[in-house]
Design a protein around this motif. Structure first.
Motif, PDB file in Angstrom:
ATOM      1  N   LEU A   1       0.804  -1.215   0.000  1.00 12.17           N
ATOM      2  CA  LEU A   1       0.000   0.000   0.000  1.00 12.17           C
ATOM      3  C   LEU A   1       0.844   1.276   0.000  1.00 12.17           C
ATOM      4  N   ARG A   2       2.052   1.236   0.558  1.00 13.58           N
ATOM      5  CA  ARG A   2       2.873   2.452   0.570  1.00 13.58           C
ATOM      6  C   ARG A   2       3.215   2.896  -0.848  1.00 13.58           C
ATOM      7  N   GLU A   3       3.274   1.937  -1.791  1.00 10.51           N
ATOM      8  CA  GLU A   3       3.539   2.277  -3.184  1.00 10.51           C
ATOM      9  C   GLU A   3       2.318   2.878  -3.869  1.00 10.51           C
ATOM     10  N   LEU A   4       1.153   2.733  -3.246  1.00  9.86           N
ATOM     11  CA  LEU A   4      -0.098   3.244  -3.810  1.00  9.86           C
ATOM     12  C   LEU A   4      -0.653   4.432  -3.025  1.00  9.86           C
ATOM     13  N   ALA A   5       0.124   4.958  -2.075  1.00  8.07           N
ATOM     14  CA  ALA A   5      -0.393   5.982  -1.159  1.00  8.07           C
ATOM     15  C   ALA A   5      -0.911   7.220  -1.906  1.00  8.07           C
ATOM     16  N   VAL A   6      -0.152   7.702  -2.868  1.00  3.04           N
ATOM     17  CA  VAL A   6      -0.583   8.897  -3.616  1.00  3.04           C
ATOM     18  C   VAL A   6      -1.817   8.581  -4.447  1.00  3.04           C
ATOM     19  N   ALA A   7      -1.834   7.418  -5.077  1.00  4.80           N
ATOM     20  CA  ALA A   7      -2.990   7.022  -5.884  1.00  4.80           C
ATOM     21  C   ALA A   7      -4.244   6.888  -5.026  1.00  4.80           C
ATOM     22  N   ILE A   8      -4.090   6.334  -3.819  1.00  2.82           N
ATOM     23  CA  ILE A   8      -5.233   6.210  -2.914  1.00  2.82           C
ATOM     24  C   ILE A   8      -5.768   7.582  -2.526  1.00  2.82           C
ATOM     25  N   ALA A   9      -4.869   8.512  -2.201  1.00  3.28           N
ATOM     26  CA  ALA A   9      -5.291   9.872  -1.843  1.00  3.28           C
ATOM     27  C   ALA A   9      -5.998  10.553  -3.014  1.00  3.28           C
ATOM     28  N   ASN A  10      -5.472  10.368  -4.222  1.00  2.00           N
ATOM     29  CA  ASN A  10      -6.110  10.963  -5.402  1.00  2.00           C
ATOM     30  C   ASN A  10      -7.507  10.396  -5.626  1.00  2.00           C
ATOM     31  N   ASN A  11      -7.655   9.094  -5.420  1.00  2.00           N
ATOM     32  CA  ASN A  11      -8.957   8.463  -5.591  1.00  2.00           C
ATOM     33  C   ASN A  11      -9.964   8.998  -4.579  1.00  2.00           C
ATOM     34  N   LEU A  12      -9.514   9.184  -3.332  1.00  2.00           N
ATOM     35  CA  LEU A  12     -10.408   9.706  -2.301  1.00  2.00           C
ATOM     36  C   LEU A  12     -10.886  11.114  -2.639  1.00  2.00           C
ATOM     37  N   VAL A  13     -10.018  11.898  -3.304  1.00  2.00           N
ATOM     38  CA  VAL A  13     -10.356  13.287  -3.638  1.00  2.00           C
ATOM     39  C   VAL A  13     -11.188  13.376  -4.919  1.00  2.00           C
ATOM     40  N   THR A  14     -10.800  12.601  -5.929  1.00  2.00           N
ATOM     41  CA  THR A  14     -11.443  12.721  -7.244  1.00  2.00           C
ATOM     42  C   THR A  14     -12.573  11.732  -7.476  1.00  2.00           C
ATOM     43  N   GLY A  15     -12.540  10.605  -6.746  1.00  2.00           N
ATOM     44  CA  GLY A  15     -13.532   9.559  -6.969  1.00  2.00           C
ATOM     45  C   GLY A  15     -13.172   8.604  -8.074  1.00  2.00           C
ATOM     46  N   PHE A  16     -11.974   8.763  -8.673  1.00  2.00           N
ATOM     47  CA  PHE A  16     -11.547   7.901  -9.769  1.00  2.00           C
ATOM     48  C   PHE A  16     -10.173   7.304  -9.453  1.00  2.00           C
ATOM     49  N   PRO A  17     -10.035   5.984  -9.541  1.00  2.00           N
ATOM     50  CA  PRO A  17      -8.745   5.364  -9.244  1.00  2.00           C
ATOM     51  C   PRO A  17      -7.773   5.494 -10.413  1.00  2.00           C
ATOM     52  N   PRO A  18      -6.527   5.897 -10.165  1.00  2.00           N
ATOM     53  CA  PRO A  18      -5.502   5.839 -11.205  1.00  2.00           C
ATOM     54  C   PRO A  18      -5.310   4.392 -11.660  1.00  2.00           C
ATOM     55  N   PRO A  19      -4.743   4.170 -12.843  1.00  2.00           N
ATOM     56  CA  PRO A  19      -4.648   2.806 -13.394  1.00  2.00           C
ATOM     57  C   PRO A  19      -3.980   1.804 -12.466  1.00  2.00           C
TER      58      PRO A  19
END
Length: 203
Positions: A44-62
């Motif tokens: 999960l530490r490798e996905l931390a930024v992607a998780i934060a972006n998903n929480l803000v935008t509602g869309f998961p990065p690839p």
């Protein structure tokens, strides 16, 4: 069978990842007699930024979307988190907040945690088990907590201690994964796995 391991450790290396690897290895060994087990680790530490972006935008990065797809398609799950403020880590909770509430229905799950002291071991029953109960997963009876002193305790896999807890929990997860109906509907999963959990509790 596909086994997915979610590790929420923040450092590299970390005791959280070490515990996750030992649990996965034990599951593979126990399941190897009847099934080939493919293991995928989600750090999960490798996905931390992607998780934060998903929480803000509602869309998961690839990369995050791919991890979620792998998780929801697994035959079994090992979920391991470090303990922060007497609960699971924020990163761990944020990731599982992104999982569809029905995606883990009936899925066999082994929960585990690491911490500096054994006093935090109740996090397994007070935080982790209720989280996966809400997600309607089939959580194995034995949860594994590893405090700092557990890593130097030694002992064998049949003696009381961390090796014994790892083997017992892995045995329960391997049994549930093997019992899970192939391409079953979620309600079929629940019926079969509840029966298997009952057998594990009262042997």
């Amino acid at each position: 069978m596909k086994l997915v391991v979610v590790s929420a450790g923040l450092s590299s290396p970390s005791s959280t990842r070490l515990l996750a690897d030992r649990l996965a290895e034990s599951v593979r060994e126990l399941a190897a007699q009847g099934h080939a087990v493919e293991t995928v680790v989600i750090e999960l530490r490798e996905l931390a930024v992607a998780i934060a972006n998903n929480l803000v935008t509602g869309f998961p990065p690839p990369q995050l979307a791919a991890a979620i797809d792998v998780l929801t398609g697994a035959d079994g799950l090992i979920a391991v988190t470090p303990v922060f403020s007497a609960s699971y880590s924020g990163l761990f909770k944020s990731f599982f907040d992104l999982i569809d509430p029905d995606a883990l229905t009936g899925k066999p799950v082994l929960i585990a945690a690491t911490g500096g002291t054994a006093r935090h071991s109740l996090v397994l029953e007070h935080a982790l088990r209720p989280l996966f109960a809400y997600l309607r997963a089939a959580v194995v009876p034995t949860a594994v907590y590893a405090a700092s002193e557990d890593w130097g305790s030694g002992g064998d896999e049949y003696a009381e201690g961390l090796p014994a807890r790892i083997r017992r929990a892995a045995d329960e997860l391997a049994a549930l994964m093997a019992a899970r109906p192939v391409e079953a509907a979620p309600e079929d999963d629940i019926t079969a796995l509840e029966r298997q959990l009952s057998d594990l509790r009262f042997d």
